[in-house]
Design a protein around this motif. Structure first.
Motif, mmCIF file in Angstrom:
data_model
loop_
_atom_site.group_PDB
_atom_site.id
_atom_site.type_symbol
_atom_site.label_atom_id
_atom_site.label_comp_id
_atom_site.label_asym_id
_atom_site.label_seq_id
_atom_site.Cartn_x
_atom_site.Cartn_y
_atom_site.Cartn_z
ATOM 1 N N GLY A 47 0.781 -1.229 0.000
ATOM 2 C CA GLY A 47 0.000 0.000 0.000
ATOM 3 C C GLY A 47 0.811 1.277 0.000
ATOM 4 N N PHE A 48 2.131 1.195 -0.091
ATOM 5 C CA PHE A 48 2.945 2.404 -0.107
ATOM 6 C C PHE A 48 2.899 3.052 -1.494
ATOM 7 C CE2 PHE A 48 4.891 0.165 3.473
ATOM 8 C CZ PHE A 48 4.991 1.187 4.394
ATOM 9 N N ASP A 49 2.798 4.387 -1.513
ATOM 10 C CA ASP A 49 2.883 5.157 -2.750
ATOM 11 C C ASP A 49 4.347 5.563 -2.906
ATOM 12 O OD1 ASP A 49 2.511 6.667 -4.963
ATOM 13 O OD2 ASP A 49 1.148 8.121 -4.062
ATOM 14 N N CYS A 50 5.058 4.877 -3.776
ATOM 15 C CA CYS A 50 6.495 5.099 -3.874
ATOM 16 C C CYS A 50 6.982 4.828 -5.290
ATOM 17 C CB CYS A 50 7.241 4.209 -2.872
ATOM 18 S SG CYS A 50 6.918 2.443 -3.099
ATOM 19 N N ARG A 51 8.242 5.176 -5.529
ATOM 20 C CA ARG A 51 8.854 4.860 -6.821
ATOM 21 C C ARG A 51 10.319 4.510 -6.611
ATOM 22 N NH1 ARG A 51 8.125 10.507 -7.111
ATOM 23 N NH2 ARG A 51 10.063 11.703 -7.282
ATOM 24 N N LEU A 52 10.834 3.693 -7.526
ATOM 25 C CA LEU A 52 12.220 3.225 -7.459
ATOM 26 C C LEU A 52 13.118 4.183 -8.229
ATOM 27 C CD1 LEU A 52 14.269 0.974 -6.688
ATOM 28 C CD2 LEU A 52 13.626 -0.170 -8.829
ATOM 29 N N GLU A 53 14.213 4.607 -7.595
ATOM 30 C CA GLU A 53 15.163 5.528 -8.230
ATOM 31 C C GLU A 53 16.568 4.964 -8.119
ATOM 32 O OE1 GLU A 53 14.776 9.330 -6.410
ATOM 33 O OE2 GLU A 53 12.743 9.694 -7.183
ATOM 34 N N GLU A 54 17.427 5.372 -9.058
ATOM 35 C CA GLU A 54 18.830 4.951 -9.040
ATOM 36 C C GLU A 54 19.703 6.185 -9.143
ATOM 37 O OE1 GLU A 54 21.907 1.902 -11.353
ATOM 38 O OE2 GLU A 54 19.811 2.106 -12.011
ATOM 39 N N GLU A 55 20.719 6.243 -8.320
ATOM 40 C CA GLU A 55 21.613 7.390 -8.287
ATOM 41 C C GLU A 55 23.022 6.921 -7.960
ATOM 42 O OE1 GLU A 55 22.203 11.195 -5.363
ATOM 43 O OE2 GLU A 55 20.157 10.780 -6.063
ATOM 44 N N GLN A 56 23.960 7.161 -8.847
ATOM 45 C CA GLN A 56 25.357 6.766 -8.670
ATOM 46 C C GLN A 56 25.454 5.280 -8.308
ATOM 47 O OE1 GLN A 56 27.057 9.425 -5.788
ATOM 48 N NE2 GLN A 56 27.014 11.192 -7.178
ATOM 49 N N GLN A 57 24.762 4.470 -9.119
ATOM 50 C CA GLN A 57 24.773 3.012 -8.998
ATOM 51 C C GLN A 57 24.219 2.524 -7.657
ATOM 52 O OE1 GLN A 57 28.811 1.779 -9.877
ATOM 53 N NE2 GLN A 57 28.460 1.923 -12.084
ATOM 54 N N ARG A 58 23.469 3.353 -6.980
ATOM 55 C CA ARG A 58 22.768 2.951 -5.754
ATOM 56 C C ARG A 58 21.273 3.121 -5.965
ATOM 57 N NH1 ARG A 58 24.430 5.739 -0.467
ATOM 58 N NH2 ARG A 58 23.130 4.038 0.349
ATOM 59 N N HIS A 59 20.486 2.231 -5.351
ATOM 60 C CA HIS A 59 19.035 2.286 -5.499
ATOM 61 C C HIS A 59 18.403 2.935 -4.268
ATOM 62 C CE1 HIS A 59 19.855 -0.863 -8.554
ATOM 63 N NE2 HIS A 59 18.823 -0.297 -9.156
ATOM 64 N N PHE A 60 17.356 3.696 -4.520
ATOM 65 C CA PHE A 60 16.609 4.368 -3.473
ATOM 66 C C PHE A 60 15.114 4.175 -3.731
ATOM 67 C CE2 PHE A 60 20.644 6.509 -3.813
ATOM 68 C CZ PHE A 60 21.027 6.792 -2.510
ATOM 69 N N ILE A 61 14.342 4.261 -2.671
ATOM 70 C CA ILE A 61 12.888 4.267 -2.781
ATOM 71 C C ILE A 61 12.408 5.629 -2.286
ATOM 72 C CG2 ILE A 61 10.706 3.250 -2.044
ATOM 73 C CD1 ILE A 61 12.262 1.347 -3.749
ATOM 74 N N ARG A 62 11.689 6.348 -3.156
ATOM 75 C CA ARG A 62 11.136 7.647 -2.756
ATOM 76 C C ARG A 62 9.650 7.464 -2.438
ATOM 77 N NH1 ARG A 62 12.800 12.787 -3.124
ATOM 78 N NH2 ARG A 62 14.558 12.242 -4.471
ATOM 79 N N PHE A 63 9.274 7.816 -1.226
ATOM 80 C CA PHE A 63 7.896 7.630 -0.755
ATOM 81 C C PHE A 63 7.116 8.934 -0.911
ATOM 82 C CE2 PHE A 63 10.385 4.433 1.393
ATOM 83 C CZ PHE A 63 9.576 3.310 1.377
ATOM 84 N N GLU A 64 5.866 8.810 -1.322
ATOM 85 C CA GLU A 64 4.949 9.932 -1.395
ATOM 86 C C GLU A 64 3.940 9.818 -0.263
ATOM 87 O OE1 GLU A 64 5.331 12.359 -3.443
ATOM 88 O OE2 GLU A 64 6.879 11.453 -4.727
ATOM 89 N N LEU A 65 3.740 10.922 0.464
ATOM 90 C CA LEU A 65 2.814 10.931 1.593
ATOM 91 C C LEU A 65 1.551 11.705 1.233
ATOM 92 C CD1 LEU A 65 5.357 11.590 4.494
ATOM 93 C CD2 LEU A 65 4.462 9.408 3.692
ATOM 94 N N PRO A 66 0.385 11.366 1.790
ATOM 95 C CA PRO A 66 0.181 10.229 2.692
ATOM 96 C C PRO A 66 0.039 8.927 1.930
ATOM 97 C CG PRO A 66 -1.895 11.347 2.359
ATOM 98 C CD PRO A 66 -0.856 12.139 1.599
ATOM 99 N N HIS A 67 0.192 7.796 2.614
ATOM 100 C CA HIS A 67 0.059 6.493 1.977
ATOM 101 C C HIS A 67 -1.411 6.134 1.835
ATOM 102 C CE1 HIS A 67 4.340 6.153 2.495
ATOM 103 N NE2 HIS A 67 4.208 6.316 3.789
ATOM 104 N N ARG A 68 -1.697 5.235 0.928
ATOM 105 C CA ARG A 68 -3.096 4.874 0.637
ATOM 106 C C ARG A 68 -3.768 4.180 1.811
ATOM 107 N NH1 ARG A 68 -0.719 3.165 -4.252
ATOM 108 N NH2 ARG A 68 -0.939 0.961 -3.676
ATOM 109 N N PHE A 69 -2.969 3.536 2.662
ATOM 110 C CA PHE A 69 -3.581 2.789 3.764
ATOM 111 C C PHE A 69 -3.830 3.652 4.982
ATOM 112 C CE2 PHE A 69 0.384 2.690 6.070
ATOM 113 C CZ PHE A 69 1.362 2.567 5.113
ATOM 114 N N GLU A 70 -3.433 4.922 4.951
ATOM 115 C CA GLU A 70 -3.618 5.779 6.121
ATOM 116 C C GLU A 70 -5.028 6.361 6.114
ATOM 117 O OE1 GLU A 70 0.840 7.320 7.152
ATOM 118 O OE2 GLU A 70 -0.311 8.468 5.708
#
Length: 507
Positions: free
Chosen positions: A484-507
């Motif tokens: 239920g998280f609103d997020c997207r996968l990002e890559e920066e300098q060969q490292r992966h990150f998850i960016r979360f958008e608030l609020p989440h759908r389950f809140e």
């Protein structure tokens, strides 16, 4: 020997000890009340010519001593007295512990606390210490093997109600316990140990007292109803010799998940689509399920039984087993149903335990038996088995469908593994001032949940419907979206990150 006279003499000696009475005046007082000196000792079966110390040693070994004209207690008697005092003090401390636990669970409920995340690494020493010891509830020797009497870790206050992963102190929250006792205690909580407050569920003070005193009791009288239900279910389960893989896994999660009967479309008979009549409707005697195959008949019995119990509970009543006769009429009769499921010699309690081991529990009160439904939402979070699927029967040709608009559609309960994953990620987000979190931090937050199930990452992700033919970053991202998280996968300098958008759908 006059036993009544002996009891009275003992009480008189204790009074002399506590009042520090001298020997001669104290004994003369006893003689005046119970006869002459010769009559008293004759009644006690002793020769009057013996010294008093010898007489006391024969009547009450190692309890009294005569010294300097007074009677006092021996060292052993003083020790026993101290033991009694310590037992009384321990009982008082246990009562304080029970009240503190009740207060803590109430606070957890009022503050909308999240379930505690299990920590098998922290509890590993307790598991080693408990191996080979006796179960604190049934006394069986616990081994590290699978089975009804295998070793598990019991959270006395369930984690879903705020129970912690601690095993220190005089009354530890976590203890080693055999699998069957662990399971049965959970069934007691689910059946009669909860209070509905609004649209939420709170564990009752009554069951908290039972759960604690059953393990840490000090001459404590256990709740009679809960104790009888516990031992009735315990004895039934152990007598049926049900293998662990066919039993709901509330233990430490190191076994196979339980899977109920599922109905395949190929097994569905060409049967008219009939609505299930109301319990008070005369049509309930129609054997509408008579021709159904075994698996589908089992599924429909569970559905009807759940509905009947729910209806009785709404009216403030318990569901009695004798009312099952009306349900079995839909299958022809109870005897015909038993023949169909190939259990002709089993009683109803054994049948329910075999067919739906994590669904119902029976309580016996005198000659009456009551059935309680254990709600699916409270199943242990390692049990990912879906509810029994009940496909619709074939429709009658040219017959209009019933109006289903008035039927209330209940929301699907959120699986506990999703709740636990959400909790771990939310704690991570709350501890950070950023909504962009590294993949390493996320996998570290989820690692305890994965290890608790004893699985690799692919197997753990598969529980959430995530396929294993992807990279770890892609699997993690898909799992988070499934939670239920609103997020997207990002890559920066060969490292992966998850960016979360608030609020989440389950809140």
């Amino acid at each position: 020997m006059n036993e009544e006279l002996k009891i009275q003499f003992h009480a008189h000696l204790m009074e002399m000890v506590f009042q520090a009475s001298q020997v001669n005046p104290g004994m003369r007082d006893f003689y005046r009340k119970h006869g002459s000196k010769e009559e008293v000792w004759k009644g006690l079966g002793l020769q009057e010519s013996y010294k008093l110390q010898k007489k006391l040693d024969q009547l009450f070994p190692n309890e009294f001593r005569v010294e300097a004209g007074f009677i006092s207690l021996t060292d052993r008697s003083n020790y026993e007295k101290r033991v009694e005092e310590q037992a009384t003090l321990r009982k008082q401390r246990l009562e304080k512990h029970i009240q503190a636990s009740q207060k803590a669970t109430l606070m957890h409920f009022q503050t909308h606390g999240s379930p505690t995340v299990r920590n098998p690494t922290k509890l590993a020493p307790l598991k080693r210490q408990s191996r080979g010891k006796e179960c604190p509830t049934c006394g069986v020797k616990m081994e590290s093997k699978k089975g009804l009497f295998g070793l598990t870790i019991e959270h006395i206050i369930p984690v879903r109600y705020g129970g912690k992963n601690t095993f220190d102190g005089e009354f530890p929250q976590c203890v080693g316990m055999c699998y069957l006792c662990n399971q049965t205690r959970n069934h007691i909580v689910n059946a009669i140990g909860r209070e509905e407050i609004g649209n939420r569920t709170k564990i009752s003070d009554r069951v908290i007292r039972f759960l604690i005193t059953q393990v840490h009791r000090v001459d404590e009288v256990l709740d009679e109803q809960m104790s009888q239900m516990f031992w009735g279910h315990h004895q039934l389960a152990s007598s049926q010799n049900i293998p662990v893989e066919d039993y709901d896994l509330f233990g430490d999660g190191d076994g196979n998940e339980y899977v109920e009967y599922h109905i395949s479309l190929d097994e569905i008979s060409t049967t008219e689509r009939l609505s299930v009549p109301d319990e008070n409707d005369a049509e309930d005697s129609v054997p509408i399920y008579l021709e159904l195959p075994k698996e589908q008949a089992i599924a429909y019995l569970k559905k009807d039984l759940n509905n009947a119990i729910s209806e009785a509970n709404k009216n403030g009543k318990l569901y009695r087993t004798e009312k099952l006769e009306r349900l079995f009429l839909k299958h022809g009769s109870f005897e015909e149903f038993k023949q169909k499921i190939e259990m002709p010699d089993k009683a109803i309690d054994a049948i329910l335990l075999r067919l739906y081991p994590n669904q119902f529990i029976i309580e016996t009160k005198g000659t009456v038996q009551y059935i309680y439904a254990l709600e699916q939402e409270n199943a242990h979070f390692y049990n990912f088995a879906a509810d029994v699927e009940i496909p619709a029967l074939d429709e009658k040709e040219n017959e209009p469908l019933e109006d289903l608009e008035s039927e209330r559609i209940e929301p699907e309960p959120v699986p506990l593994p999703v709740l636990f994953a959400r909790e771990s990620i939310m704690m991570l987000l709350n501890s950070s001032s950023h909504t962009k979190i590294s993949l390493e931090s996320i996998t570290e937050a989820l690692d305890d949940l994965r290890k608790e199930d004893g699985e690799n990452w692919n197997a753990y992700f598969a529980k959430f419907g995530v396929e294993g033919d992807r990279t770890t970053a892609e699997q993690t991202y898909q799992m988070l979206t499934e939670c239920g998280f609103d997020c997207r996968l990002e890559e920066e300098q060969q490292r992966h990150f998850i960016r979360f958008e608030l609020p989440h759908r389950f809140e």
